[in-house]
Motif scaffolding. Structure first.
Motif, mmCIF file in Angstrom:
data_model
loop_
_atom_site.group_PDB
_atom_site.id
_atom_site.type_symbol
_atom_site.label_atom_id
_atom_site.label_comp_id
_atom_site.label_asym_id
_atom_site.label_seq_id
_atom_site.Cartn_x
_atom_site.Cartn_y
_atom_site.Cartn_z
ATOM 1 N N ARG A 98 -4.567 4.144 15.664
ATOM 2 C CA ARG A 98 -5.733 3.977 14.790
ATOM 3 C C ARG A 98 -5.848 5.075 13.738
ATOM 4 N NH1 ARG A 98 -10.188 4.394 19.364
ATOM 5 N NH2 ARG A 98 -8.405 3.662 20.610
ATOM 6 N N SER A 99 -5.233 6.234 13.976
ATOM 7 C CA SER A 99 -5.385 7.374 13.066
ATOM 8 C C SER A 99 -4.394 7.372 11.909
ATOM 9 C CB SER A 99 -5.227 8.688 13.849
ATOM 10 O OG SER A 99 -6.211 8.794 14.852
ATOM 11 N N LEU A 100 -3.415 6.473 11.932
ATOM 12 C CA LEU A 100 -2.419 6.445 10.865
ATOM 13 C C LEU A 100 -3.069 6.126 9.522
ATOM 14 C CD1 LEU A 100 0.473 4.529 12.674
ATOM 15 C CD2 LEU A 100 0.560 6.898 11.882
ATOM 16 N N THR A 101 -2.674 6.868 8.503
ATOM 17 C CA THR A 101 -3.128 6.572 7.142
ATOM 18 C C THR A 101 -2.027 5.917 6.324
ATOM 19 O OG1 THR A 101 -2.496 8.789 6.356
ATOM 20 C CG2 THR A 101 -4.749 8.492 7.150
ATOM 21 N N VAL A 102 -0.786 5.974 6.831
ATOM 22 C CA VAL A 102 0.326 5.299 6.171
ATOM 23 C C VAL A 102 0.418 3.871 6.704
ATOM 24 C CG1 VAL A 102 1.590 7.431 5.795
ATOM 25 C CG2 VAL A 102 1.964 6.156 7.893
ATOM 26 N N HIS A 103 1.218 3.056 6.059
ATOM 27 C CA HIS A 103 1.275 1.631 6.387
ATOM 28 C C HIS A 103 2.625 1.313 7.007
ATOM 29 C CE1 HIS A 103 -2.433 1.118 4.090
ATOM 30 N NE2 HIS A 103 -1.904 2.056 3.314
ATOM 31 N N ASN A 104 2.581 0.563 8.084
ATOM 32 C CA ASN A 104 3.794 0.308 8.852
ATOM 33 C C ASN A 104 3.859 -1.158 9.230
ATOM 34 O OD1 ASN A 104 5.393 0.111 11.486
ATOM 35 N ND2 ASN A 104 5.854 2.187 10.840
ATOM 36 N N ILE A 105 5.021 -1.767 8.984
ATOM 37 C CA ILE A 105 5.260 -3.147 9.409
ATOM 38 C C ILE A 105 6.433 -3.111 10.372
ATOM 39 C CG2 ILE A 105 5.816 -5.497 8.679
ATOM 40 C CD1 ILE A 105 4.520 -4.834 5.987
ATOM 41 N N PRO A 106 6.177 -3.032 11.669
ATOM 42 C CA PRO A 106 7.250 -2.841 12.656
ATOM 43 C C PRO A 106 8.314 -3.939 12.597
ATOM 44 C CG PRO A 106 5.096 -2.483 13.650
ATOM 45 C CD PRO A 106 4.852 -3.066 12.290
ATOM 46 N N GLY A 107 9.567 -3.514 12.776
ATOM 47 C CA GLY A 107 10.666 -4.463 12.737
ATOM 48 C C GLY A 107 10.576 -5.536 13.801
ATOM 49 N N LYS A 108 9.896 -5.230 14.918
ATOM 50 C CA LYS A 108 9.789 -6.215 15.990
ATOM 51 C C LYS A 108 9.067 -7.482 15.534
ATOM 52 C CE LYS A 108 7.567 -3.320 18.651
ATOM 53 N NZ LYS A 108 7.293 -2.199 17.693
ATOM 54 N N ASN A 150 0.821 -1.210 0.000
ATOM 55 C CA ASN A 150 0.000 0.000 0.000
ATOM 56 C C ASN A 150 0.854 1.258 0.000
ATOM 57 O OD1 ASN A 150 -2.664 -0.863 -0.220
ATOM 58 N ND2 ASN A 150 -2.803 -1.358 1.952
ATOM 59 N N ASP A 151 1.937 1.248 0.770
ATOM 60 C CA ASP A 151 2.857 2.388 0.741
ATOM 61 C C ASP A 151 3.469 2.549 -0.648
ATOM 62 O OD1 ASP A 151 2.473 3.301 3.277
ATOM 63 O OD2 ASP A 151 4.294 2.453 4.124
ATOM 64 N N LEU A 152 3.760 1.431 -1.290
ATOM 65 C CA LEU A 152 4.295 1.468 -2.651
ATOM 66 C C LEU A 152 3.321 2.159 -3.592
ATOM 67 C CD1 LEU A 152 6.459 0.534 -4.703
ATOM 68 C CD2 LEU A 152 5.179 -1.600 -4.920
ATOM 69 N N LYS A 153 2.053 1.829 -3.489
ATOM 70 C CA LYS A 153 1.040 2.434 -4.359
ATOM 71 C C LYS A 153 0.853 3.917 -4.054
ATOM 72 C CE LYS A 153 -3.732 1.917 -5.984
ATOM 73 N NZ LYS A 153 -3.917 3.378 -6.014
ATOM 74 N N ILE A 154 0.745 4.231 -2.750
ATOM 75 C CA ILE A 154 0.526 5.623 -2.355
ATOM 76 C C ILE A 154 1.673 6.507 -2.812
ATOM 77 C CG2 ILE A 154 0.399 7.172 -0.362
ATOM 78 C CD1 ILE A 154 -1.137 4.923 1.094
ATOM 79 N N LEU A 155 2.901 6.049 -2.553
ATOM 80 C CA LEU A 155 4.068 6.859 -2.896
ATOM 81 C C LEU A 155 4.217 6.980 -4.409
ATOM 82 C CD1 LEU A 155 5.828 8.077 -0.668
ATOM 83 C CD2 LEU A 155 7.615 6.459 -1.284
#
Length: 407
Positions: free
Chosen positions: A306-316, A178-183
């Motif tokens: 919950r308010s984030l619109t960007v996509h994040n996959i935490p390293g943990k 999704n980040d790939l598409k947005i960016l």
């Protein structure tokens, strides 16, 4: 081939981003490359032994330069913003003084902070270096999402820097589809240089049979089921929602929520939930001991605002799965992480704010050791197939075949 890694965090910081870049540095060395690391002096983490000048690892010969700058953690927004603005000057000054004798063929830069574009631009102009940007937070949009900054002059200022950062980079690796598409949509002129680049990990430390540090005994939680959250405690994580889960499960005396880390919200979180009998807070675990800690736990926790619109996959996530822990995640709507966890069958996921779903998912894992073991093993297999650090290293290098110089 000479590699320069630029990141504001690096070991001995136990932040997942620091470990991510350390693992990549070691992988480059394994392939016979010279590696320099340019990072910040960790003046804001208690109990850490750091040096202000250049250090050289005797085994790997990795040169690590830690430079001083204004403290940016546990400070106000104005002080933090000033720190970010001054950072590229500090970094470039340190590079010129200590590392410029070895011309970098490839620069791998971890962002944010996006203000490092000025450092990258100067080094690239001087040496013709190629730049691979590891983009893990789409800033400044993520800061707007959580209310850290507002639309206006400050936002416009950082958007201009963001665009310049993407321009100067030769390739940009984002962590979700999704980040790939947005960016790619927002910066269509750069879409040919943007690619999906998942996080990576060196699995080997999590596979050791011997436990060197007995955290269960040390923390006095020998036989309890440990639900581990390890990482930054800030606005992006919204750990108050995890606190609601903890409050609702005080009756489960055989379970404990272990929260390891620090950040802008850590004091408030401790004050609000620290009195509960089923929660324990710890500030710092060294990267060397971290695999031991994870291997002794039962569930890995991931939380996103919950308010984030960007996509994040935490390293943990990589560490949890490498240690065969199932994941209990609470994330922002639409995040690719939901599909990733489902595809891996590596845990259970709900949307931050949906407390009933969160409670139900926790209870499923709490009540079934068999389910925990099954999902933990599935996550481990998924990491082996998709998140190898050597695989990530080779894909970065493939972009720059032919840039090696005789220096």
């Amino acid at each position: 081939m000479n590699i320069l890694i630029i990141s504001d965090v690096y070991v001995p910081n136990a932040n997942s981003s620091a470990i991510l870049m350390r693992d990549l540095a070691l992988s480059f060395v394994k392939r016979g490359m010279s590696v320099d690391v340019l990072t910040l002096l960790e003046t804001n983490i208690e109990g850490m032994a750091v040096q202000e000048s250049l250090t050289i690892d005797s085994e790997t010969e990795i040169r690590v330069l830690r430079v001083g700058n204004l403290k940016k953690k546990k400070v106000g927004l104005i002080r933090r913003g000033l720190s970010e603005i001054l950072l590229p000057t500090s970094f470039y000054r340190g590079f010129k003084e200590y590392l410029s004798d070895r011309k970098p063929d490839i620069i791998v830069c971890y962002a944010q902070p996006i203000t490092l574009e000025r450092t990258l631009k100067k080094i690239k102009k001087r040496y013709g270096s190629k730049i691979y940007l590891v983009l893990r937070d789409v800033f400044p949009q993520c800061a707007v999402d959580v209310g850290a900054i507002k639309q206006g002059l400050v936002f416009a200022f950082f958007k201009k820097i963001e665009k310049e950062l993407y321009r100067v980079s030769d390739f940009i690796g984002v962590q979700s589809a999704n980040d790939l598409k947005i960016l790619s949509d927002d910066y269509s002129c750069y879409k040919d240089k943007i690619e999906l680049k998942y996080n990576w990990i060196d699995v080997e430390p999590y596979e050791q049979k011997e436990i060197k540090r007995d955290f269960r005994n040390e923390f006095g939680i020998e036989k309890r089921m440990i639900c581990l959250y390890a990482g930054n405690i800030g606005k992006y994580q919204e750990l108050t929602f995890l606190g609601e889960l903890i409050e609702r499960n005080q009756d489960k005396s055989d379970a404990v929520f272990l929260i390891v880390g620090s950040g802008s919200e850590s004091v408030n979180l401790r004050e609000k939930y620290g009195h509960l009998p089923n929660v324990m807070f710890k500030e710092f675990i060294s990267p060397e001991d971290y695999p031991d800690l994870v291997r002794q736990c039962d569930i890995g926790l991931i939380n996103l605002n919950r308010s984030l619109t960007v996509h994040n996959i935490p390293g943990k996530l990589m560490g949890y799965w490498s240690a065969k822990l199932p994941v209990l995640a609470s994330i922002n709507p639409g995040n690719d992480l939901f599909e990733l966890i489902v595809d891996a069958d590596g845990g259970l996921c709900s949307i931050t704010g949906d407390l009933e779903s969160y409670l139900a998912n926790f209870n499923r894992l709490y009540e079934s050791r068999k389910l925990r073991e099954k999902m933990g093993m599935s996550g481990y297999c998924f990491v082996q197939d998709h998140f190898s650090v050597d695989m990530a290293r080779d894909k970065i290098i493939e972009h720059f075949v032919g840039v090696e110089r005789n220096v």
